[in-house]
Design a protein around this motif. Structure first.
Motif: not given
Length: 445
Positions: A74, A77-78, A80-84, A86-87, A139-140
């Motif tokens: 996770q 995942d967080d 990658a998502s925060t910085h827009k 791809s994993k 919230h991550p």
């Protein structure tokens, strides 16, 4: 795309990636190679690449080494998502998270070293930490102030902090500051309730049994948080000095997906595919050590302790080495947890991350499997027999003091009693088995 790779602030080399060919390359800097104290980042990234090493082989080794710096699960995942991102975007993730990795390495875009980030301390109160622990479903936990504050491998929730002289915690960056402690709250998953107390108990037991182990404290904010002192950081004169370490996967040249010996699972169709990290592979690494015999003994004792506490998650990324000019040296133990405690009434029906011989389950472990382990790892049968008996005795004798430590720290009494019972049972069973190991006929191995 290129990133500067710094070793404790000094440029060690450059990591490059070419998207068109999907290849990675790492080159040591001329300044680093000219140093009298120069050394390789790890066994798979030698100072001079052999003439028989292909570009594909080099690229794979570079990717495997640097991807092991990233968090897993996770937390990845967080990030990658925060910085827009791809994993699978290794370079992008390293650029975003590379300022605070495990050990002494830092990764930055070229040119940023010339404009250092000002030193910043951001206090982290118990009240705020408590609030964030409770907010994890929404919230991550690794994201603070809109930034990912974690680049430490592993699935468990954690955050890296600096501990002030008065014991208060802070999020820091820039200058000579870096995190000195890792904070690990209870997992969100209900089935893993008590993990912080479990790890505290096992880490304190290792300390009392005279094993090199990271220092821990159980702090309540009021939720229980395990504070682990980083052994890859040294605070000296108000400055944090980073120490280079690599985990078992980095040392072996394996991706994090191969940290378990059975990387594809334990089901019937795939359980015989043992393509991941193994104890014989780790023992073979010790030829890179300045004192192979001493390191083999240290790794043997680490292995014995995992069995005695019922640790089913002792995989290659839960083992690290200091890496330096003279080679590899086993780092203190960490992430010690009794996995049997999470298996209900079937305490011994669990799977080891790496087999002892061919035994992946505690009930499969026998003198013959111990002898098979010794043979595969290049250890004398008599040494394994003697050390297992000694370790079982030492751990059993360390239990009373550990029980007191756990009770004073507020670990739940029922969990303390369960852990005590599991360790006593394993120590007694292994102590009975130990003398029989040296009697196994070597011709059968």
């Amino acid at each position: 795309m290129e990133l500067d790779v710094l070793m404790n602030g000094e440029l060690a080399g450059t990591l490059g990636y070419t998207a068109a060919t999907h290849r990675y390359v790492f080159r040591y800097s001329p300044v680093w190679l000219s140093r009298k104290e120069r050394y390789a980042l790890g066994p798979t990234l030698p100072l001079e690449t052999g003439a028989d090493t292909t570009e594909e082989q080099h690229s794979a080794a570079v990717r495997q080494f640097f991807e092991n710096l990233l968090p897993e699960g996770q937390a990845l995942d967080d990030a990658a998502s925060t910085h827009k991102l791809s994993k699978g975007n290794l370079m992008g993730l390293l650029a975003a998270l590379g300022g605070e990795t495990a050990g002494a390495l830092q990764l930055r875009l070229p040119g940023t070293v010339a404009t250092p980030v000002p030193e910043a301390r951001r206090p982290l109160s118990h009240a705020e930490l408590s609030e964030r622990i409770r907010a994890r479903p929404f919230h991550p936990f690794s994201v603070w102030d809109g930034r990912v504050r974690l680049s430490i491998a592993g699935y468990q929730d954690k955050i890296a902090v600096f501990e002030e002289a008065d014991g208060q915690w802070a999020l820091v960056e820039g200058g000579h500051l870096a995190s000195t402690h890792i904070l690990k709250p209870e997992p969100v998953a209900a089935q893993l309730a008590g993990l912080t107390g479990n790890e505290f108990f096992c880490m304190r037991l290792a300390h009392r049994a005279k094993l090199p182990v990271a220092e821990v404290a159980l702090v309540r904010v009021p939720e229980p948080v395990l504070a682990v002192k980083r052994f890859d950081r040294e605070l000296s004169g108000g400055r944090v000095v980073r120490r280079h370490i690599i985990d078992g996967c980095q040392a072996l040249g394996l991706s994090s997906a191969l940290k378990y010996e059975r990387p594809y699972g334990d089901t019937r169709d795939v359980r015989d595919l043992r393509e991941g990290a193994s104890l014989p592979m780790l023992f073979a690494l010790l030829e890179h050590c300045p004192r192979p015999a001493a390191e083999r003994l240290a790794l043997l004792r680490w292995t014995l302790f995992q069995v005695l506490i019922g640790n089913t998650d002792a995989h290659a990324k839960n083992l690290s080495f200091y890496a330096g000019r003279e080679g590899l040296t086993l780092a203190p133990a960490y992430d010690l947890v009794c996995g049997f405690a999470f298996d209900g009434v079937q305490l011994l029906d669990t799977t080891y991350a790496m087999a002892i011989g061919d035994a992946f389950h505690a009930q499969e472990l026998s003198p013959f499997e111990w002898a098979s382990f010794a043979h595969a790892c290049g250890l004398p049968l008599r040494q394994v027999s003697i050390e297992l008996a000694r370790m079982a005795k030492r751990v059993a004798e360390s239990l009373p003091g550990t029980l007191e430590d756990a009770r004073e720290a507020g670990v739940a009494p029922a969990l303390v009693e369960l852990l005590h019972a599991i360790v006593v049972t394993e120590c007694e069973r292994q102590a009975r088995m130990a003398p029989e190991i040296a009697k196994v006929d070597p011709a059968l191995l």
